[in-house]
Design a protein around this motif. Structure first.
Motif, PDB file in Angstrom:
ATOM      1  N   HIS A 179      -1.197  -4.374   4.234  1.00  0.00           N
ATOM      2  CA  HIS A 179      -2.161  -3.803   3.106  1.00  0.00           C
ATOM      3  C   HIS A 179      -1.541  -3.813   1.971  1.00  0.00           C
ATOM      4  CE1 HIS A 179      -4.938  -0.270   1.918  1.00  0.00           C
ATOM      5  NE2 HIS A 179      -5.209  -1.118   1.245  1.00  0.00           N
ATOM      6  N   ARG A 218     -18.846   4.702   6.184  1.00  0.00           N
ATOM      7  CA  ARG A 218     -17.306   4.525   6.674  1.00  0.00           C
ATOM      8  C   ARG A 218     -17.124   3.208   6.898  1.00  0.00           C
ATOM      9  NH1 ARG A 218     -13.102   7.489   6.001  1.00  0.00           N
ATOM     10  NH2 ARG A 218     -13.666   9.631   6.711  1.00  0.00           N
ATOM     11  N   ASP A 233      -3.762   9.863  -1.387  1.00  0.00           N
ATOM     12  CA  ASP A 233      -4.687  10.702  -0.167  1.00  0.00           C
ATOM     13  C   ASP A 233      -6.115  11.173  -1.151  1.00  0.00           C
ATOM     14  OD1 ASP A 233      -2.595  10.240   1.276  1.00  0.00           O
ATOM     15  OD2 ASP A 233      -1.953  12.265   1.202  1.00  0.00           O
ATOM     16  N   ARG A 252       0.728  -1.206  -0.006  1.00  0.00           N
ATOM     17  CA  ARG A 252      -0.099  -0.128  -0.015  1.00  0.00           C
ATOM     18  C   ARG A 252       0.830   1.421  -0.001  1.00  0.00           C
ATOM     19  NH1 ARG A 252      -1.072   4.272   0.299  1.00  0.00           N
ATOM     20  NH2 ARG A 252      -3.017   5.439   1.444  1.00  0.00           N
ATOM     21  N   ILE A 290     -10.508   6.612   0.858  1.00  0.00           N
ATOM     22  CA  ILE A 290      -9.777   5.826   1.552  1.00  0.00           C
ATOM     23  C   ILE A 290     -10.837   5.400   2.855  1.00  0.00           C
ATOM     24  CG2 ILE A 290      -7.836   5.522   3.470  1.00  0.00           C
ATOM     25  CD1 ILE A 290      -6.444   7.391   1.475  1.00  0.00           C
ATOM     26  N   GLY A 291     -11.036   4.469   3.260  1.00  0.00           N
ATOM     27  CA  GLY A 291     -12.003   3.969   4.045  1.00  0.00           C
ATOM     28  C   GLY A 291     -13.259   4.105   4.016  1.00  0.00           C
ATOM     29  N   TRP A 292     -13.779   4.457   2.660  1.00  0.00           N
ATOM     30  CA  TRP A 292     -15.200   4.675   2.493  1.00  0.00           C
ATOM     31  C   TRP A 292     -15.804   3.550   1.735  1.00  0.00           C
ATOM     32  CZ3 TRP A 292     -18.232   8.287   4.303  1.00  0.00           C
ATOM     33  CH2 TRP A 292     -17.700   9.548   4.880  1.00  0.00           C
ATOM     34  N   ASP A 308     -11.665  -0.153   8.175  1.00  0.00           N
ATOM     35  CA  ASP A 308     -10.485  -0.380   7.511  1.00  0.00           C
ATOM     36  C   ASP A 308      -9.887   0.755   6.572  1.00  0.00           C
ATOM     37  OD1 ASP A 308     -11.463  -0.719   5.099  1.00  0.00           O
ATOM     38  OD2 ASP A 308     -11.367  -2.883   4.966  1.00  0.00           O
ATOM     39  N   GLN A 309      -8.840   0.880   6.031  1.00  0.00           N
ATOM     40  CA  GLN A 309      -8.426   1.834   5.204  1.00  0.00           C
ATOM     41  C   GLN A 309      -8.394   1.320   3.941  1.00  0.00           C
ATOM     42  OE1 GLN A 309      -7.554   5.279   6.504  1.00  0.00           O
ATOM     43  NE2 GLN A 309      -9.088   4.160   8.045  1.00  0.00           N
TER      44      GLN A 309
END
Lengths: 276, 413
Positions: B225, B69, B50, B14, B54-56, B72-73
């Motif tokens: 990840h 949400r 970024d 990642r 992320i995380g959605w 996790d990321q």
């Protein structure tokens, strides 16, 4: 190098002829000398009036004359109205020619019946020029033409000339008689039962309003003309003429590239579906 | 795009996702990908990882789309949003040419970059190639060069379908052609299916099999990840060289395969495509069209979100002086009245005729026109329909009314 099919070429109006109260014919020649414009009878061009818009118009000139592009147009909307105000020397944008054509070669050796309604005579005119210039290759040639009133008859002088020819049968009818009209009255389909042609060896080319073409095809079938020997020219909204814009879809077909001229067999069932 | 002959998989962590961005940017690509905007995951120009969602994740059903949400990321832990990549390859609004009035006519003039764009011009249209100069003008060397990150398998199929429309016929759309040839595609295999997904029914996913430069499977483990990478082209292999990576272990490859297999079992919708062309051709006059038309608002949402819908219109406009004219091409929809207008009225005046045109085109006439279905099973038309009309439900209803109807499990008729 890639050419963009959406960019018009410039053509100058060399002649304007008023045909009837709401129709006119433009003769166009290329602004830049690009040689010749060749097309097949039944094809159409996209005509652009500067800043106003672009519309599909069938080509109505003689395919043997590649120096001049001829269009007969009826004033029905914004673009055709603007086009009707143009004068000799003005410039139009032209893209084309596009689409399928009348089966003039395939019809050799057969009788040919041309059935036109109103402005529908314009896209059939190149087929007539083509056939008359090779007259000996065809059997009987019959033109059945219906107009709303005697005043709406297109190409009057030409019709008179054709009528006087012994090798072409011309029958004209009007929906509504006015003035001194002594000819046929009634829709064009009424001319079909007594028109002189051999149904089993006939190619029919039909152009007019959709409802007129539907009934004409039925009448021709009744006389025994095969569904594969009847051809119609369809009309739909068009924005691109090259199969991109999607507007001209008629069932599975694109009128711009699969048409506008279709064998009746291909569209028979589609014509029966309301609002297709 | 030559196909690299490799069955190997690779791994990058990642933390090296940034290297992918840098490798693409260095090659002159404008990187576009998913990002959260106005409560949805949309495709936009991105500056770094970024910007990714992320995380959605997204929850979807008929007429419903909500962001949630994740715990996790994940970078790609969502399905598909209202946008598709067609907005970059086939811009929603593009100027085809400009023209200037002359004494007795007009001249078509160059699309010069100095003229200010219209206020609502998307990025993608700002760099439009000067397609509108004159026939036989070479495409501008600064035509946009996009790298798409996060292309789903259904979307790869959608792009392949639009390729047939714009590149596969007698005429080629130069705007599409140059963008398409320039595009670098990073596919992402779906780690989950959405409530309106049915790619498994359409044989368009969830695993990316063709049409990508690189394909990633995102794997989230408690302590790790990382991405399993498949290389699709030589230029994909070249980009991978710029990212710290190693060959994948067999367990990692198996894990990636399991993720996709699990996704295939999660489809929120199903569509039985058996003889679908004939089914719809037989049912042009089915009463179901009236029923769906009673709900349809003819809003055109389904056509706007559809990744394969290609219809457009042109507008010829002038300025107030009447000296300058332009032709713009914009997305259009078969749901509008204008779409089928010919003198005297619209061919498809009723909502019934317009819905029937859209669905029959998508699932039946498309097959005759282009040799493929026009539907990739992405589910967008179901999610974004304000009244939750569901194409899979409409087909099911028509199929169920057939006299000799059998459930699919009984075998094909």
């Amino acid at each position: 190098m890639m050419s963009d099919p959406m960019i018009p070429r410039q053509y100058r109006i060399s002649r304007v002829r008023r045909e009837t109260a709401d129709t006119f014919t433009l003769e166009l020649t290329p602004v830049q000398d690009e040689g010749t414009f060749s097309f097949a009878p039944g094809q159409f061009n996209m005509l652009y009036v500067f800043g106003v818009g672009e519309i599909p118009i069938s080509i109505s000139g003689d395919p043997a004359n590649p120096r001049t592009v001829v269009h007969t147009t009826r004033v029905v909307g914004t673009v055709t109205r603007a086009m009707g105000t143009l004068k000799r020397g003005d410039v139009l944008g032209v893209r084309g020619p596009f689409g399928s054509h009348w089966p003039v070669e395939e019809a050799e050796g057969n009788d040919v019946v041309i059935v036109a309604g109103g402005i529908g005579l314009a896209p059939l005119r190149p087929a007539l020029f083509y056939i008359l210039s090779r007259r000996e290759k065809y059997g009987r040639v019959v033109l059945l033409y219906g107009a709303r009133t005697p005043e709406d008859i297109l190409y009057r002088r030409e019709l008179g000339r054709w009528r006087a020819q012994f090798d072409l049968d011309v029958y004209v009818t009007v929906d509504r008689a006015t003035g001194g009209w002594r000819g046929n009255v009634g829709v064009v389909t009424t001319l079909i039962p007594r028109a002189p042609f051999d149904p089993l060896n006939t190619v029919a080319m039909v152009c007019g309003p959709e409802v007129m073409m539907r009934f004409t095809a039925l009448e021709l079938r009744k006389r025994g003309v095969g569904a594969d020997n009847i051809f119609l020219s369809m009309e739909r909204n068009m924005k691109c003429a090259v199969g991109f814009c999607g507007h001209c879809q008629f069932g599975p077909t694109f009128v711009c590239k699969d048409g506008p001229v279709f064998p009746y067999r291909r569209v028979k069932d589609l014509l029966a579906i309301w609002e297709l | 795009m030559t196909q690299a002959q490799t069955f190997e998989r690779f791994i990058f962590d990642r933390q090296y996702f940034l290297s992918l961005f840098e490798a693409l940017t260095r090659r002159g690509y404008c990187v576009v990908g998913p990002t959260v905007c106005d409560g949805a995951i949309v495709y936009q120009e991105l500056t770094s990882p970024d910007d990714l969602p992320i995380g959605w994740t997204d929850q979807q059903d008929g007429g419903t789309y909500r962001l949630k949400r994740r715990n996790d990321q994940a970078l790609f832990g969502y399905v598909v949003g209202p946008h598709s990549w067609k907005k970059f390859l086939f811009p929603p609004r593009i100027r085809l040419f400009r023209a200037r009035r002359t004494e007795r006519g007009f001249n078509i003039v160059l699309n010069d970059v100095a003229s200010p764009p219209a206020p609502d011009t998307p990025y993608s249209a700002l760099n439009d190639p000067p397609s509108g100069i004159s026939p036989s003008i070479p495409i501008h060397p600064t035509a946009p060069k996009f790298a798409f990150i996060g292309v789903r398998s259904c979307e790869l199929h959608a792009i392949a379908i639009q390729d047939k429309v714009f590149l596969g016929g007698a005429y080629v759309d130069p705007t599409y052609k140059v963008r398409r040839e320039n595009a670098f595609i990073v596919a992402v295999n779906c780690g989950q299916a959405g409530g309106t997904c049915f790619c498994a029914s359409m044989n368009t996913g969830p695993k990316a099999t063709v049409g990508f430069d690189l394909a990633l499977t995102e794997i989230l483990e408690p302590a790790r990840h990382y991405f399993v990478v498949e290389v699709g082209t030589d230029r994909g292999a070249a980009v991978l060289q710029d990212i710290p990576h190693r060959p994948a272990h067999i367990e990692e490859v198996q894990l990636a395969e399991e993720i996709v297999a699990r996704t295939a079992r999660q489809m929120g919708r199903q569509l039985d495509t058996t003889d679908i062309k004939e089914l719809l051709y037989r049912n042009y006059e089915h009463p179901r069209w009236d029923q769906v038309a009673a709900r349809c608002l003819t809003c055109a949402n389904c056509t706007m979100v559809c990744p394969t819908c290609f219809c457009s219109t042109v507008e010829d406009v002038t300025d107030l002086t009447g000296e300058h004219a332009e032709r713009w091409r914009t997305w259009d929809s078969c749901f509008t009245m204008d779409f089928s207008y010919i003198h005297g009225g619209s061919v498809r005046a009723s909502a019934k005729a317009r819905y029937r045109q859209w669905m029959t085109h998508k699932l039946a006439t498309w097959i005759d026109q282009f040799g493929t279905s026009g539907c990739v099973g992405c589910g967008r038309c179901i999610t974004w329909c304000p009244v939750a009309i569901d194409i899979t439900e409409e087909v099911r209803a028509i199929r169920a009314s057939e006299p000799n109807h059998k459930e699919k499990t009984d075998g094909n008729t």
